[in-house]
Design a protein around this motif. Sequence first.
Motif, PDB file in Angstrom:
ATOM      1  N   ARG A   1     -12.228  20.013 -34.339  1.00 46.75           N
ATOM      2  CA  ARG A   1     -12.281  21.249 -35.137  1.00 46.75           C
ATOM      3  C   ARG A   1     -13.613  21.976 -34.896  1.00 46.75           C
ATOM      4  O   ARG A   1     -13.648  23.197 -34.720  1.00 46.75           O
ATOM      5  CB  ARG A   1     -12.121  20.897 -36.620  1.00 46.75           C
ATOM      6  CG  ARG A   1     -12.418  22.029 -37.599  1.00 46.75           C
ATOM      7  CD  ARG A   1     -11.314  23.029 -37.678  1.00 46.75           C
ATOM      8  NE  ARG A   1     -11.606  24.069 -38.657  1.00 46.75           N
ATOM      9  CZ  ARG A   1     -11.176  25.305 -38.589  1.00 46.75           C
ATOM     10  NH1 ARG A   1     -10.429  25.682 -37.573  1.00 46.75           N
ATOM     11  NH2 ARG A   1     -11.470  26.199 -39.504  1.00 46.75           N
TER      12      ARG A   1
ATOM     13  N   LEU B   1     -14.291  25.762 -33.042  1.00 45.55           N
ATOM     14  CA  LEU B   1     -15.038  26.875 -33.641  1.00 45.55           C
ATOM     15  C   LEU B   1     -16.225  27.292 -32.775  1.00 45.55           C
ATOM     16  O   LEU B   1     -16.514  28.484 -32.644  1.00 45.55           O
ATOM     17  CB  LEU B   1     -15.488  26.501 -35.049  1.00 45.55           C
ATOM     18  CG  LEU B   1     -14.402  26.778 -36.095  1.00 45.55           C
ATOM     19  CD1 LEU B   1     -14.618  25.967 -37.348  1.00 45.55           C
ATOM     20  CD2 LEU B   1     -14.332  28.254 -36.444  1.00 45.55           C
TER      21      LEU B   1
ATOM     22  N   LYS C   1     -14.855  29.478 -30.286  1.00 47.66           N
ATOM     23  CA  LYS C   1     -14.531  30.812 -30.826  1.00 47.66           C
ATOM     24  C   LYS C   1     -15.772  31.690 -30.938  1.00 47.66           C
ATOM     25  O   LYS C   1     -15.691  32.901 -30.756  1.00 47.66           O
ATOM     26  CB  LYS C   1     -13.872  30.674 -32.206  1.00 47.66           C
ATOM     27  CG  LYS C   1     -12.392  30.404 -32.147  1.00 47.66           C
ATOM     28  CD  LYS C   1     -11.766  30.469 -33.514  1.00 47.66           C
ATOM     29  CE  LYS C   1     -10.261  30.221 -33.427  1.00 47.66           C
ATOM     30  NZ  LYS C   1      -9.615  30.227 -34.740  1.00 47.66           N
TER      31      LYS C   1
ATOM     32  N   PHE D   1     -17.252  28.509 -41.266  1.00 43.82           N
ATOM     33  CA  PHE D   1     -15.791  28.603 -41.235  1.00 43.82           C
ATOM     34  C   PHE D   1     -15.098  27.255 -41.053  1.00 43.82           C
ATOM     35  O   PHE D   1     -13.873  27.174 -41.171  1.00 43.82           O
ATOM     36  CB  PHE D   1     -15.350  29.552 -40.113  1.00 43.82           C
ATOM     37  CG  PHE D   1     -15.452  31.005 -40.467  1.00 43.82           C
ATOM     38  CD1 PHE D   1     -14.480  31.619 -41.247  1.00 43.82           C
ATOM     39  CD2 PHE D   1     -16.533  31.764 -40.043  1.00 43.82           C
ATOM     40  CE1 PHE D   1     -14.572  32.970 -41.580  1.00 43.82           C
ATOM     41  CE2 PHE D   1     -16.640  33.109 -40.371  1.00 43.82           C
ATOM     42  CZ  PHE D   1     -15.655  33.714 -41.147  1.00 43.82           C
TER      43      PHE D   1
ATOM     44  N   ARG E   1     -12.612  25.926 -43.605  1.00 42.28           N
ATOM     45  CA  ARG E   1     -11.605  26.924 -43.989  1.00 42.28           C
ATOM     46  C   ARG E   1     -11.862  27.418 -45.414  1.00 42.28           C
ATOM     47  O   ARG E   1     -11.004  27.261 -46.296  1.00 42.28           O
ATOM     48  CB  ARG E   1     -10.189  26.347 -43.854  1.00 42.28           C
ATOM     49  CG  ARG E   1      -9.853  25.918 -42.433  1.00 42.28           C
ATOM     50  CD  ARG E   1      -8.474  25.254 -42.349  1.00 42.28           C
ATOM     51  NE  ARG E   1      -8.138  24.894 -40.984  1.00 42.28           N
ATOM     52  CZ  ARG E   1      -8.475  23.737 -40.415  1.00 42.28           C
ATOM     53  NH1 ARG E   1      -9.160  22.833 -41.089  1.00 42.28           N
ATOM     54  NH2 ARG E   1      -8.122  23.483 -39.161  1.00 42.28           N
TER      55      ARG E   1
ATOM     56  N   LEU F   1     -13.553  36.656 -37.336  1.00 38.34           N
ATOM     57  CA  LEU F   1     -13.164  35.338 -37.854  1.00 38.34           C
ATOM     58  C   LEU F   1     -12.664  35.451 -39.292  1.00 38.34           C
ATOM     59  O   LEU F   1     -11.720  34.782 -39.701  1.00 38.34           O
ATOM     60  CB  LEU F   1     -14.352  34.365 -37.793  1.00 38.34           C
ATOM     61  CG  LEU F   1     -14.644  33.732 -36.435  1.00 38.34           C
ATOM     62  CD1 LEU F   1     -15.963  32.970 -36.480  1.00 38.34           C
ATOM     63  CD2 LEU F   1     -13.523  32.786 -36.008  1.00 38.34           C
ATOM     64  N   ASN F   2     -13.323  36.312 -40.065  1.00 38.65           N
ATOM     65  CA  ASN F   2     -12.952  36.508 -41.460  1.00 38.65           C
ATOM     66  C   ASN F   2     -11.525  37.054 -41.582  1.00 38.65           C
ATOM     67  O   ASN F   2     -10.728  36.583 -42.388  1.00 38.65           O
ATOM     68  CB  ASN F   2     -13.936  37.476 -42.113  1.00 38.65           C
ATOM     69  CG  ASN F   2     -13.959  37.337 -43.612  1.00 38.65           C
ATOM     70  OD1 ASN F   2     -14.368  36.328 -44.124  1.00 38.65           O
ATOM     71  ND2 ASN F   2     -13.505  38.359 -44.307  1.00 38.65           N
TER      72      ASN F   2
ATOM     73  N   GLU G   1      -9.154  36.871 -39.276  1.00 36.69           N
ATOM     74  CA  GLU G   1      -8.218  35.862 -38.754  1.00 36.69           C
ATOM     75  C   GLU G   1      -7.906  34.798 -39.807  1.00 36.69           C
ATOM     76  O   GLU G   1      -6.765  34.356 -39.950  1.00 36.69           O
ATOM     77  CB  GLU G   1      -8.843  35.202 -37.519  1.00 36.69           C
ATOM     78  CG  GLU G   1      -7.971  34.190 -36.828  1.00 36.69           C
ATOM     79  CD  GLU G   1      -8.717  33.487 -35.693  1.00 36.69           C
ATOM     80  OE1 GLU G   1      -8.584  32.263 -35.581  1.00 36.69           O
ATOM     81  OE2 GLU G   1      -9.436  34.169 -34.939  1.00 36.69           O
ATOM     82  N   ALA G   2      -8.939  34.405 -40.560  1.00 31.74           N
ATOM     83  CA  ALA G   2      -8.767  33.327 -41.539  1.00 31.74           C
ATOM     84  C   ALA G   2      -8.316  33.835 -42.912  1.00 31.74           C
ATOM     85  O   ALA G   2      -7.937  33.038 -43.775  1.00 31.74           O
ATOM     86  CB  ALA G   2     -10.089  32.564 -41.685  1.00 31.74           C
TER      87      ALA G   2
ATOM     88  N   THR H   1     -10.257  35.170 -45.141  1.00 29.34           N
ATOM     89  CA  THR H   1     -11.297  34.747 -46.087  1.00 29.34           C
ATOM     90  C   THR H   1     -11.849  35.944 -46.860  1.00 29.34           C
ATOM     91  O   THR H   1     -11.932  37.041 -46.333  1.00 29.34           O
ATOM     92  CB  THR H   1     -12.458  34.084 -45.301  1.00 29.34           C
ATOM     93  OG1 THR H   1     -11.911  33.106 -44.421  1.00 29.34           O
ATOM     94  CG2 THR H   1     -13.448  33.418 -46.230  1.00 29.34           C
TER      95      THR H   1
END
Length: 230
Positions: free
Chosen positions: A122, A126, A129, A157, A160, A188-189, A191-192, A194
Amino acid sequence: MESILSLQQVSKTFKSGNRLLTVLDNVSFSVPKGATLSIVGPSGSGKTTLLGLCAGLDRCSSGRVVLQNNHLEKLNEDQLAAVRNKYIGFIFQNFQLMPTLTAIENVMVPLELRGEKKVRARAMELLDKVGIADRSHHYPAQLSGGEQQRVSIARAFCNRPGILFADEPTGNLDAETSEKIVSLIFDLNKEAGTTLVLVTHDGDLAAKTQRIIHLKGGKIVSDKPTILTA
């Protein structure tokens, strides 16, 4: 829309000699899940103190902070730490990486604290990414400021989080690096899914969020949606 964060009449005071110093004065607002919000204001307006209260890093003197249905003022230190690890990601101006750990080990720490398995995979995903998979075994001192901030974004991130707090995330970076870091955070925000709450002096960065809260003298002087151009 359901709120992930709610502050109700929050104040924070400190003792300074014989005087009582009010840093935050009766602050109330809520943040819906998935929203993006900037907190702006002059130095000394209480921005970083407010972020610390929202994230359970500090306690308010009066009022209530509710994060993901947890009343933070009712929790002990261990419970607060558990809430932070479960729901929150952090990006700091000064990176706050552990100097004795490599980039990948820094990213793995929150996952290891949660007792998760396959944490290295994991963490590596990241780091890839954020564009520094090839630097995964370097220590913070061997990385540039921009690279260190990329590691801290990957760490933020990795668990999660439901909500991400960023305190002047580009404050120690040059303009070109800042632009890349901002793009990374927002990409990223999105995509997730968040929620993002950031403190910044940068008007251009604040304008990228859906809403701006302006603090002055510990009080909210405006709370307005932004007109997003992108």
